[in-house]
Motif scaffolding. Sequence first.
Motif, PDB file in Angstrom:
ATOM      1  N   VAL A 132      -4.317 -49.053   6.334  1.00 12.45           N
ATOM      2  CA  VAL A 132      -3.684 -49.855   7.215  1.00 12.45           C
ATOM      3  C   VAL A 132      -2.169 -50.084   7.105  1.00 12.45           C
ATOM      4  CG1 VAL A 132      -2.903 -52.673   7.503  1.00 12.45           C
ATOM      5  CG2 VAL A 132      -5.435 -51.828   7.074  1.00 12.45           C
ATOM      6  N   PRO A 133      -1.314 -49.601   6.049  1.00 12.98           N
ATOM      7  CA  PRO A 133       0.026 -49.474   6.074  1.00 12.98           C
ATOM      8  C   PRO A 133       0.370 -48.242   7.159  1.00 12.98           C
ATOM      9  CG  PRO A 133      -0.591 -49.834   3.878  1.00 12.98           C
ATOM     10  CD  PRO A 133      -1.684 -49.719   4.374  1.00 12.98           C
ATOM     11  N   GLU A 134      -0.501 -47.219   6.855  1.00 16.63           N
ATOM     12  CA  GLU A 134       0.022 -46.065   7.769  1.00 16.63           C
ATOM     13  C   GLU A 134      -0.277 -46.435   9.060  1.00 16.63           C
ATOM     14  OE1 GLU A 134      -2.130 -43.130   5.805  1.00 16.63           O
ATOM     15  OE2 GLU A 134      -1.548 -41.515   7.475  1.00 16.63           O
ATOM     16  N   LEU A 135      -1.194 -47.106   9.480  1.00 18.11           N
ATOM     17  CA  LEU A 135      -1.442 -47.490  11.045  1.00 18.11           C
ATOM     18  C   LEU A 135      -0.298 -48.589  11.403  1.00 18.11           C
ATOM     19  CD1 LEU A 135      -5.274 -48.266  10.772  1.00 18.11           C
ATOM     20  CD2 LEU A 135      -4.436 -46.625  12.332  1.00 18.11           C
ATOM     21  N   ARG A 152      -6.895 -52.346  18.014  1.00  9.55           N
ATOM     22  CA  ARG A 152      -8.333 -52.660  17.785  1.00  9.55           C
ATOM     23  C   ARG A 152      -8.971 -52.433  16.384  1.00  9.55           C
ATOM     24  NH1 ARG A 152     -12.868 -52.467  22.043  1.00  9.55           N
ATOM     25  NH2 ARG A 152     -14.605 -52.819  20.805  1.00  9.55           N
ATOM     26  N   LEU A 153      -8.604 -51.230  15.955  1.00  8.22           N
ATOM     27  CA  LEU A 153      -8.824 -50.751  14.579  1.00  8.22           C
ATOM     28  C   LEU A 153      -8.354 -51.628  13.646  1.00  8.22           C
ATOM     29  CD1 LEU A 153     -10.205 -48.839  12.773  1.00  8.22           C
ATOM     30  CD2 LEU A 153      -8.103 -47.711  12.879  1.00  8.22           C
ATOM     31  N   LEU A 154      -7.119 -52.232  13.838  1.00  7.31           N
ATOM     32  CA  LEU A 154      -6.512 -53.194  12.783  1.00  7.31           C
ATOM     33  C   LEU A 154      -7.311 -54.373  12.754  1.00  7.31           C
ATOM     34  CD1 LEU A 154      -2.781 -52.775  13.477  1.00  7.31           C
ATOM     35  CD2 LEU A 154      -3.858 -52.040  11.336  1.00  7.31           C
ATOM     36  N   ARG A 155      -7.824 -54.785  13.927  1.00  7.35           N
ATOM     37  CA  ARG A 155      -8.773 -55.931  14.012  1.00  7.35           C
ATOM     38  C   ARG A 155      -9.678 -55.978  13.220  1.00  7.35           C
ATOM     39  NH1 ARG A 155      -9.106 -56.835  19.495  1.00  7.35           N
ATOM     40  NH2 ARG A 155     -11.213 -56.364  19.835  1.00  7.35           N
ATOM     41  N   ILE A 156     -10.612 -54.756  13.278  1.00  8.36           N
ATOM     42  CA  ILE A 156     -11.622 -54.602  12.424  1.00  8.36           C
ATOM     43  C   ILE A 156     -11.480 -54.518  11.119  1.00  8.36           C
ATOM     44  CG2 ILE A 156     -13.487 -52.773  11.948  1.00  8.36           C
ATOM     45  CD1 ILE A 156     -13.245 -52.081  14.856  1.00  8.36           C
ATOM     46  N   LEU A 157     -10.222 -53.865  10.555  1.00 10.89           N
ATOM     47  CA  LEU A 157      -9.951 -53.895   9.207  1.00 10.89           C
ATOM     48  C   LEU A 157      -9.286 -55.081   8.674  1.00 10.89           C
ATOM     49  CD1 LEU A 157      -7.996 -50.340   9.351  1.00 10.89           C
ATOM     50  CD2 LEU A 157     -10.164 -50.842   8.543  1.00 10.89           C
ATOM     51  N   GLY A 158      -8.868 -55.868   9.512  1.00 11.22           N
ATOM     52  CA  GLY A 158      -8.139 -57.091   9.018  1.00 11.22           C
ATOM     53  C   GLY A 158      -9.076 -58.265   8.872  1.00 11.22           C
ATOM     54  N   HIS A 159     -10.504 -58.025   9.339  1.00 13.99           N
ATOM     55  CA  HIS A 159     -11.130 -59.286   9.765  1.00 13.99           C
ATOM     56  C   HIS A 159     -11.783 -59.636   8.352  1.00 13.99           C
ATOM     57  CE1 HIS A 159     -13.788 -61.738  11.780  1.00 13.99           C
ATOM     58  NE2 HIS A 159     -15.034 -61.317  11.150  1.00 13.99           N
ATOM     59  N   ASN A 160     -11.555 -61.057   7.960  1.00 17.82           N
ATOM     60  CA  ASN A 160     -11.990 -61.635   6.601  1.00 17.82           C
ATOM     61  C   ASN A 160     -11.440 -60.726   5.450  1.00 17.82           C
ATOM     62  OD1 ASN A 160     -13.442 -63.444   7.267  1.00 17.82           O
ATOM     63  ND2 ASN A 160     -15.429 -62.332   7.659  1.00 17.82           N
ATOM     64  N   ASN A 161     -10.262 -60.407   5.744  1.00 19.10           N
ATOM     65  CA  ASN A 161      -9.634 -59.685   4.336  1.00 19.10           C
ATOM     66  C   ASN A 161      -8.067 -60.277   4.298  1.00 19.10           C
ATOM     67  OD1 ASN A 161      -8.141 -57.632   2.973  1.00 19.10           O
ATOM     68  ND2 ASN A 161      -9.996 -56.878   2.454  1.00 19.10           N
ATOM     69  N   ASP A 162      -7.923 -60.741   3.292  1.00 17.84           N
ATOM     70  CA  ASP A 162      -6.413 -61.545   3.336  1.00 17.84           C
ATOM     71  C   ASP A 162      -5.208 -60.545   2.994  1.00 17.84           C
ATOM     72  OD1 ASP A 162      -7.461 -64.401   1.849  1.00 17.84           O
ATOM     73  OD2 ASP A 162      -6.729 -64.016   3.949  1.00 17.84           O
ATOM     74  N   THR A 163      -5.422 -59.389   2.358  1.00 15.86           N
ATOM     75  CA  THR A 163      -4.265 -58.401   2.036  1.00 15.86           C
ATOM     76  C   THR A 163      -4.289 -57.696   3.319  1.00 15.86           C
ATOM     77  OG1 THR A 163      -6.220 -57.607   0.878  1.00 15.86           O
ATOM     78  CG2 THR A 163      -4.052 -58.013  -0.420  1.00 15.86           C
ATOM     79  N   ALA A 164      -5.393 -57.382   3.965  1.00 16.43           N
ATOM     80  CA  ALA A 164      -4.973 -56.321   5.278  1.00 16.43           C
ATOM     81  C   ALA A 164      -4.267 -57.167   6.211  1.00 16.43           C
ATOM     82  CB  ALA A 164      -6.347 -55.826   5.731  1.00 16.43           C
ATOM     83  N   SER A 165      -4.749 -58.463   6.409  1.00 14.49           N
ATOM     84  CA  SER A 165      -4.147 -59.341   7.378  1.00 14.49           C
ATOM     85  C   SER A 165      -2.604 -59.406   7.205  1.00 14.49           C
ATOM     86  CB  SER A 165      -4.760 -60.658   7.312  1.00 14.49           C
ATOM     87  OG  SER A 165      -6.108 -60.471   7.431  1.00 14.49           O
ATOM     88  N   ASP A 166      -2.460 -59.769   5.976  1.00 14.97           N
ATOM     89  CA  ASP A 166      -0.955 -59.973   5.407  1.00 14.97           C
ATOM     90  C   ASP A 166      -0.037 -58.726   5.848  1.00 14.97           C
ATOM     91  OD1 ASP A 166      -1.628 -61.613   2.536  1.00 14.97           O
ATOM     92  OD2 ASP A 166      -1.167 -62.501   4.623  1.00 14.97           O
ATOM     93  N   ALA A 167      -0.536 -57.510   5.390  1.00 12.50           N
ATOM     94  CA  ALA A 167       0.139 -56.381   6.106  1.00 12.50           C
ATOM     95  C   ALA A 167       0.454 -56.350   7.212  1.00 12.50           C
ATOM     96  CB  ALA A 167      -0.800 -54.961   5.286  1.00 12.50           C
ATOM     97  N   MET A 168      -0.472 -56.761   8.171  1.00 14.29           N
ATOM     98  CA  MET A 168      -0.292 -56.581   9.631  1.00 14.29           C
ATOM     99  C   MET A 168       0.559 -57.667  10.408  1.00 14.29           C
ATOM    100  SD  MET A 168      -4.058 -56.413  10.769  1.00 14.29           S
ATOM    101  CE  MET A 168      -5.020 -55.382   9.624  1.00 14.29           C
TER     102      MET A 168
END
Lengths: 193, 746
Positions: B216-219, B251-267
């Motif tokens: 996620v950070p790379e994206l 769209r990929l970020l959406r899939i990765l961040g779904h239901n996940n707090d850390t990933a969502s925070d990063a974006m």
Amino acid sequence: MIRFILIQNRAGKTRLAKWYMQFDDDEKQKLIEEVHAVVTVRDAKHTNFVEFRNFKIIYRRYAGLYFCICVDVTDNNLAYLEAIHNFVEVLNEYFHNVCELDLVFNFYKVYTVVDEGAQAAPHAAVFGVTSLSINQPPLLQAPPTSTGPTHPCCSQAIHPQTFHLFFKIHVHDEGCCHSFHIHKFIKPLWLLT
Amino acid sequence: MTPSVRLQEMIRVIRSARTQGEERGIIQRECADIRSQFRQGDNGERSHSLAKLLYVHMLGYPAHFGQMECVRLIASPRYSEKRIGYLGAMMLLDEKQDASLLITNSIKNDLSHSSQYVQSLALCTLACMGSAEMCRDLAPEIERLLRASHSYIKKKATLCAVHIIRKVPELAELFTPSARTLLSEKNHGVLHGAVVLITELCERNPDTLVQFRKAVPELVQIMKGLVTSSYSPEHNVAGISDPFLQVRILRLLRILGHNNDTASDAMNDLLAQVATNTDSSKTAGSAVLYETVLTIMDINSESGLRVLAVNILGRFLLNNDRNIRYISMTSLQKIVQTDHNAVQRHRGTIVDCLKDQDTSVKRRALELSLALVSAVNIRSMMKELLIFLSVCPPELRSQTASGIFNAAERYSPSKRWHIDTILHVLTTAGGDVRDETVPNLIQLITTASELHCYTVHKLYRALIKDIAQQSLVQVACWCIGEYGDLLLKGECEEIEPVQVTEDDILDALETVLQSHMSSPATRGFALTATMKLSTRITDNVDRIRSIVSIYGSCIDLELQQRAVEYNALFKKYDHMRYRSAVLERMPVMDKNSPGHTNGDTSGEIKEPDTSKPKPVEAGLLSEPASQVIITGYSEMQKHCCVYVHVVPTVSVYEKNGLSLKIQCDKQTETEVTVTLIASNSTQNDITNFTLQAAVPKSVQLQMKAPSGNVIPAHGLGQVTQTVLLNNPNKASLPCFRFVQLSFLLN
């Protein structure tokens, strides 16, 4: 995910049909007729999106041609609309002010452009990525039916490897027929000699 | 001349055909020509023949005889022939054709060809029509090419990998490591392909999803680069730098961040940046913004971001472009449940969209409007919805009508408003409402007792104006039948008084009866209403009698039956005041009772439904008078088990000498006590006698202990068991009790 791409004219004749899903021949024919029926009755006061079976069709009309892309319901409509436009611009530059007859007589080249643009992979809505190249002035957002002076092809600096061209839009009305020039740099792409 | 001219020539000739028949003739000749060409073998002309064949195929004519030729051309060393062969393969061959397997080897060879154009042809074809077996065979090659040096090949290989994963999901692990490294590419084409590949991998396999969350950070970095980069002519589309790639990454970020707090925070930061900085005056910018909004809605974003997203959607609603309004309403529909208040702010714009010219926009606006109705805005919204109902296209009518009914039921500020609204809908779109509207409306009217006068006046006026809308006519007839006396009184506070005579009413009902527009159900209503009026009016009873007797010979069986029964009421039972008792005004109906929705067995002549009413009078009068129910529906509700009450003791089982009787001991409003008596007239004792009973769910059963489980022989003794049936809901259902006996005989 793209399901199929169709280019049809107002009378229903297919100018290009690229399928990314398994269909029988008669199913394909039926789909073509259905799409034609659905799309040709719409005019300017409708949106460019149609619900079709359990997919949706994003289409745009350029002069007498309908460019239709059938995608999944969850895809981004506007991005595909932009991709269609991009594709038309590619064709325009490639054929040097494209008209419908160019697409008829050079259908095999159009397929190649589609393959480059859609990256020949159905799951990639990568359509339009490839229309890039060297320094060119930015696009004129002219409405599709306008005509105007022809623009020079970017012949000078294109590396023969990149079929990626950058365009301006002008699409002539259907019916005009002009001879096309095979530019040197297109030579590697498509010549039947 | 070059053979390309021959292709052009053929196309020109085909286009010059003036009729379909002529075209078919030309094509047949050309196909014969092509076939003979193919048979001749290699002579440099094959590619042109195949090109001609492909054109013919595109026109819709059969071209399968070209399939083997495609295979041969693909195997040819000449680029020009390979090219057309691959195109032919993509157009003519698919998984179902056997010939497709034959090209696997050629593809394999071409994948390692020195020329990248040949490689790209092979990759394209495999990605387009590769079957599962072909994919399995060639997957290692593709994986090798993913790490190739040339970005052009890498790009194509990536997308070929996507196809392989779709066809053969087990091969996903093969591509996972390379996919990760592809993210560091600079070339947008490869990057785009990589994002697509990763999206595909993540959608297929949740473990891979977890793995790629680390990317996620790379994206985010890549996205930031795209958003903030200066103008780059290579990637610029309408001012946005490579919007297609941006949409893909979002769209990929959406899939990765779904239901996940850390990933969502990063974006979060990135999404806020994209949402604010993207210029949405052109479609490209709007596309990116739209994808951003979808992503924000789908991940665990902070509330400020969500508000921003809803505002963007609201801005889209005000856009001149119809496409953008349409997609914003589609998204608002998804979030109206969760972010109701935010969407309420845009209610005005949404209601305006009801007037748009495109039906799909109207439909979206309708769905959203119905979702936005609340107790606060019910009156103004209903006004708009009723206006919409009168002008909306026919395919949306029933949806609008049912939506209006639901909204009115939930939020109506007063009974009178509710009735008015329903009447308005029935007059405008009576043909499109659902069937249960009529009983629902009737039930509503009975509960609003203070409005009976007002209602019947209004309905009467609607009836004399127009009798085409069946639901309206049915309700009007029912009301006139029930409350005809109020109508005759003439005065009502809320409506200006109009003098209505008995003749007027009967005229109206007769018009309904005789009109060819009335459906059989409607005529049933009208006939029953006419009959009911016989107790409510004083002068024209003879006229009613004559109407009723005329219909005694009607062709329609339902009407005939009703007319005959009513006639019987007039003739035989007039003196016993049965008529007035039977036709008494109906009590308030309970909406939830099962008998409300369908006429069931206990004989509702008053139930205003189209189901066949059992002839209560005839049935009742044939049975002994104990506990007979005449007075009406309300009585029915109090007894839970009709059968048991009509006869004091009934024998239910009589076989092989064992007999079982049911005796009704005691009944109250909700309870019934019965005794089951079992006796034995055989030679031997019956042992291990047990009794089990089953009742419908709404009834409670309590079985007391039996007096014994041995029934002596020769009828010398009995086994009795008391059973208590409790019907707390006072449901007037016929109580089916299933009784199960088990015993040992000797």
